[in-house]
Write a protein that holds these residues in place. Structure first.
Motif, PDB file in Angstrom:
ATOM      1  N   LEU A  38       0.819  -1.277   0.114  1.00  0.00           N
ATOM      2  CA  LEU A  38      -0.175  -0.104   0.116  1.00  0.00           C
ATOM      3  C   LEU A  38       0.794   1.169   0.027  1.00  0.00           C
ATOM      4  O   LEU A  38       0.548   2.200  -0.558  1.00  0.00           O
ATOM      5  CB  LEU A  38      -0.849   0.186   1.319  1.00  0.00           C
ATOM      6  N   HIS A  39       1.884   1.128   0.764  1.00  0.00           N
ATOM      7  CA  HIS A  39       2.688   2.561   1.023  1.00  0.00           C
ATOM      8  C   HIS A  39       4.067   2.163   0.185  1.00  0.00           C
ATOM      9  O   HIS A  39       4.860   3.660   0.314  1.00  0.00           O
ATOM     10  CB  HIS A  39       3.065   2.987   2.475  1.00  0.00           C
ATOM     11  N   GLY A  40       4.238   1.178  -0.270  1.00  0.00           N
ATOM     12  CA  GLY A  40       5.548   1.367  -1.042  1.00  0.00           C
ATOM     13  C   GLY A  40       6.645   0.884  -0.220  1.00  0.00           C
ATOM     14  O   GLY A  40       7.753   0.197  -0.606  1.00  0.00           O
ATOM     15  N   GLU A  41       6.596   0.985   1.086  1.00  0.00           N
ATOM     16  CA  GLU A  41       7.613   0.247   1.901  1.00  0.00           C
ATOM     17  C   GLU A  41       7.010   0.398   3.150  1.00  0.00           C
ATOM     18  O   GLU A  41       5.880   1.186   3.595  1.00  0.00           O
ATOM     19  CB  GLU A  41       9.029   1.173   1.958  1.00  0.00           C
ATOM     20  N   ALA A  42       7.637   0.035   4.367  1.00  0.00           N
ATOM     21  CA  ALA A  42       6.904  -0.045   5.738  1.00  0.00           C
ATOM     22  C   ALA A  42       8.321  -0.055   6.838  1.00  0.00           C
ATOM     23  O   ALA A  42       8.875  -0.749   6.700  1.00  0.00           O
ATOM     24  CB  ALA A  42       6.078  -1.312   5.935  1.00  0.00           C
TER      25      ALA A  42
END
Length: 310
Positions: A84-88
């Motif tokens: 969802l965010h590209g990375e976490a």
């Protein structure tokens, strides 16, 4: 290079460096994760509510379902966040806590598969002594042994890696905190960590595999000596599902952890890791349900009862 402090943690990049359809991948993994929960809970409910399935084989199968649900839950929610965010972001403690449970549940499944092989070996090779050899006490001891041994294995590797010094590059090219990506991030000596992976780690995987192999050699020999085709078919049917699960799980594990360091590829490792962390936990209940007549009947009865009650 400075050591990462305990509050800075790491960044899981997942597949952010690859070109892919975020929406399609997110939807696919979410569907697989939902199916994992649904299929394993149905299998657990069938085993619990069906008295004919209250045997050691199905008791171990029930534990396997719990492990599969937990195993996928350790990694999938964070992976969905990465997509969802590209990375976490993940904290230092959170990263090693995830690693602990990942190793713990993965090795528990390995030990559990070997115990299930032993159970099938006793059932096929010496059926007249099956009840006495696989008593409730023995079943409980074997189950607890799997959990304890896996916990000690996981604790050893997690503690060793948590003591390494990690450099300013906190980017993990993976969708969870696995051993190899973290070793690649370390700016201190990783000799001990790598030695443990190739020695203790190998023992924890290869010895159960050899135990499974010996069990199935004995099973095969016993099946060949059976006089009727119906007996052979019944014996083989009770083992075939277990064999399929073993091949699926061990194949990916060996590919990931038993290669020379020079062959390491974060891209291939991430893709193959999805097989045993996401797909295998979903497939296991289907393999056992579709190829086992007793489980199919219990599932049919459970579903019919649910519809009848509503």
């Amino acid at each position: 290079m400075e050591k990462v402090n305990l509050t800075s943690g790491f960044i899981l990049l997942a597949f952010s460096d690859l070109q892919y359809n975020h929406g399609a991948l997110f939807s696919t993994i979410l569907v697989i994760y939902t199916l994992t929960w649904t299929a394993n809970l149905l299998l657990l409910s069938s085993i619990k509510l069906s008295p004919p399935l209250h045997t050691p084989m199905y008791f171990f199968l029930g534990i396997l379902s719990v492990v599969d649900i937990s195993f996928s839950t350790v990694t999938v929610p964070k992976l969905l966040s990465c997509i969802l965010h590209g990375e976490a972001a993940i904290s230092f403690h959170g990263c090693f806590l995830q690693m602990y449970f990942f190793l713990f549940l993965g090795v528990t499944e390995i030990f559990l598969l070997s115990v299930m092989a032993f159970d099938r070996c006793v059932a096929v090779c010496i059926p007249l002594r099956y009840t006495s050899l696989m008593s409730d006490k023995v079943v409980v001891i074997l189950s607890i042994s799997c959990w304890v041994a896996a916990s000690l294995h996981s604790l050893l590797h997690t503690y060793t890696l948590s003591q390494l010094k990690y450099c300013e590059d906190r980017l993990i090219h993976h969708f969870f905190c696995d051993m190899t990506p973290l070793i690649k991030l370390s700016c201190s000596s990783t000799t001990l960590a790598e030695l443990l992976i190739y020695t203790e780690g190998s023992i924890a995987i290869i010895i159960p595999f050899l135990f499974i192999l010996i069990s199935y050699v004995l099973i095969g020999w016993a099946i060949m000596k059976m006089k009727t085709n119906s007996s052979r078919s019944k014996a083989f049917s009770s083992c075939s599902s277990h064999l399929m699960v073993i091949c699926l799980f061990y194949g990916t594990i060996i590919f990931i952890y038993f290669r020379p360091p020079s062959d390491y590829s974060s891209q291939y490792d991430r893709i193959v890791s999805m097989a045993y962390t996401i797909i295998t936990p979903m497939l296991n209940p289907f393999i056992y349900s579709l190829r086992n007549q007793d489980v199919r009947q219990a599932l049919k009865k459970l579903i019919t009862q649910c519809f009848y009650d509503t």
